[in-house]
Structures are given as C-alpha cells and as structure tokens.
Design a protein around this motif. Structure first.
Motif, PDB file in Angstrom:
ATOM      1  N   HIS A   3      31.204 -10.902 -80.564  1.00  0.00           N
ATOM      2  CA  HIS A   3      32.068 -11.057 -79.216  1.00  0.00           C
ATOM      3  C   HIS A   3      31.139 -11.248 -77.896  1.00  0.00           C
ATOM      4  N   THR A   4      30.011 -10.575 -77.909  1.00  0.00           N
ATOM      5  CA  THR A   4      29.137 -10.985 -76.895  1.00  0.00           C
ATOM      6  C   THR A   4      28.409 -12.203 -76.882  1.00  0.00           C
ATOM      7  N   ILE A   5      28.079 -12.795 -78.074  1.00  0.00           N
ATOM      8  CA  ILE A   5      27.734 -14.075 -78.247  1.00  0.00           C
ATOM      9  C   ILE A   5      28.757 -15.187 -77.860  1.00  0.00           C
ATOM     10  N   GLU A   6      30.067 -14.870 -78.358  1.00  0.00           N
ATOM     11  CA  GLU A   6      31.153 -15.824 -78.172  1.00  0.00           C
ATOM     12  C   GLU A   6      31.529 -16.056 -76.763  1.00  0.00           C
ATOM     13  N   ASN A   7      31.541 -14.777 -76.098  1.00  0.00           N
ATOM     14  CA  ASN A   7      31.623 -14.604 -74.484  1.00  0.00           C
ATOM     15  C   ASN A   7      30.792 -15.454 -73.792  1.00  0.00           C
ATOM     16  N   THR A   8      29.366 -15.084 -74.124  1.00  0.00           N
ATOM     17  CA  THR A   8      28.300 -16.101 -73.564  1.00  0.00           C
ATOM     18  C   THR A   8      28.288 -17.288 -73.459  1.00  0.00           C
ATOM     19  N   LEU A   9      28.629 -17.894 -74.710  1.00  0.00           N
ATOM     20  CA  LEU A   9      29.052 -19.318 -75.167  1.00  0.00           C
ATOM     21  C   LEU A   9      30.125 -19.912 -74.323  1.00  0.00           C
ATOM     22  N   ILE A  10      31.183 -19.414 -74.415  1.00  0.00           N
ATOM     23  CA  ILE A  10      32.402 -19.549 -73.532  1.00  0.00           C
ATOM     24  C   ILE A  10      32.036 -19.651 -72.068  1.00  0.00           C
ATOM     25  N   THR A  11      31.311 -18.700 -71.438  1.00  0.00           N
ATOM     26  CA  THR A  11      30.945 -18.578 -69.978  1.00  0.00           C
ATOM     27  C   THR A  11      29.932 -19.735 -69.886  1.00  0.00           C
ATOM     28  N   GLY A  12      28.967 -20.077 -70.842  1.00  0.00           N
ATOM     29  CA  GLY A  12      28.221 -21.279 -70.398  1.00  0.00           C
ATOM     30  C   GLY A  12      28.710 -22.493 -70.402  1.00  0.00           C
ATOM     31  N   ILE A  13      29.729 -22.640 -71.349  1.00  0.00           N
ATOM     32  CA  ILE A  13      30.256 -23.984 -71.327  1.00  0.00           C
ATOM     33  C   ILE A  13      31.433 -24.202 -70.206  1.00  0.00           C
ATOM     34  N   LEU A  14      31.850 -22.945 -69.689  1.00  0.00           N
ATOM     35  CA  LEU A  14      32.602 -23.131 -68.572  1.00  0.00           C
ATOM     36  C   LEU A  14      31.873 -23.679 -67.251  1.00  0.00           C
TER      37      LEU A  14
END
Length: 153
Positions: A3-14
């Motif tokens: 979840h941490t990796i997914e959240n980081t990726l989503i934040t980066g893409i946003l």
C-alpha cells in the motif's frame, strides 16, 4: 508494504499530472512575453530608424541603446509603451542608491544637463515593486549602464 508503494506511485502520478501543465503554461507565457518584447523593439527600430544594442531585461521594463544616435529606449513591460531618452543634451550621469538602514529602497540612474539639472531618471529597482533577489545583479547592470552612458556623452 504494497500500500505504501501504491500510495507513493499514485501521489507521484498526481503531482506529475498537476505540475506539468502549470510548468508548460508558465513557460509558454514567458516565451510569448519575450516574443512580444522583441517584436515591439523591432517595431520601434523600424519606426525611428534606430539600431538597438545592449538590450537588458528587468522585472518591469526593458532598456536598449543606439550608440550611434545616442538614444535610449526604455519600454515598460506592463503596456509596452516606449520612452525615448535623447542623450545629446546630457552632460553627465550618476548612479543613485537610496537606502533606509541597510535596505535599498531605490536604485536609479540620473542623467544631468550642463547645469547639473536632472533631465531623466532611469529607475532600475524600487523596493516592494521589483524582485529583491535580483538586486545585486540589477546593481551591477545599472553600473554598466552608467559606464556605457558616460562613454557616449
């Protein structure tokens, strides 16, 4: 952990989705402004039969000089209105820095006639109007313009 990796990726893409258009818009505005300044200076050159050299861009204006005709063009960037300064009546100039304590309030070049009367003021920096971060560079450029004008008059 996933979840941490997914959240980081989503934040980066946003962040990329938000900041890239802003960067492109700012860059486009700067390019348009530079092109507008160049076009206006070219128009002034043609209308007045000048050959402008030593063009300098500041926060609120652009300044250029025709050494052969001893003419300075100062163009405001808010409305692109040119001010012509004829150096033929100028006999001296001085760089004046007004300070209040350690803070520079205003930096200007004063063009004087033979009676030491001020003919023109070229204000390079005004506190609270111009960018203070560029004050050191502005002071150096103003000093160069003082030397350049003194060499012409």
């Amino acid at each position: 952990m996933t979840h941490t990796i997914e959240n980081t990726l989503i934040t980066g893409i946003l962040c990329i989705i938000i900041f890239i258009p802003i960067y492109l818009a700012v860059r486009s505005a700067r390019i348009k402004k530079a092109k507008k300044v160049s076009n206006e200076l070219s128009k002034i050159e043609k209308e007045l039969n000048l050959s402008l050299q030593a063009i300098e861009h500041f926060d609120s204006f652009v300044i250029a000089i025709d050494r052969a005709k001893k003419t300075i063009i100062k163009m405001a960037l808010n409305d692109y209105s040119p001010e012509l300064i004829d150096l033929r009546g100028v006999t001296s100039c001085r760089l004046d820095e007004e300070k209040l304590g350690k803070a520079t309030q205003q930096l200007q070049l004063i063009l004087l006639d033979k009676d030491k009367q001020a003919l023109h003021h070229i204000v390079f920096y005004r506190q609270y109007v111009d960018n203070e971060v560029r004050l050191k560079r502005t002071a150096q450029v103003a000093a160069q313009w003082e030397v350049m004008i003194k060499a012409l008059i």
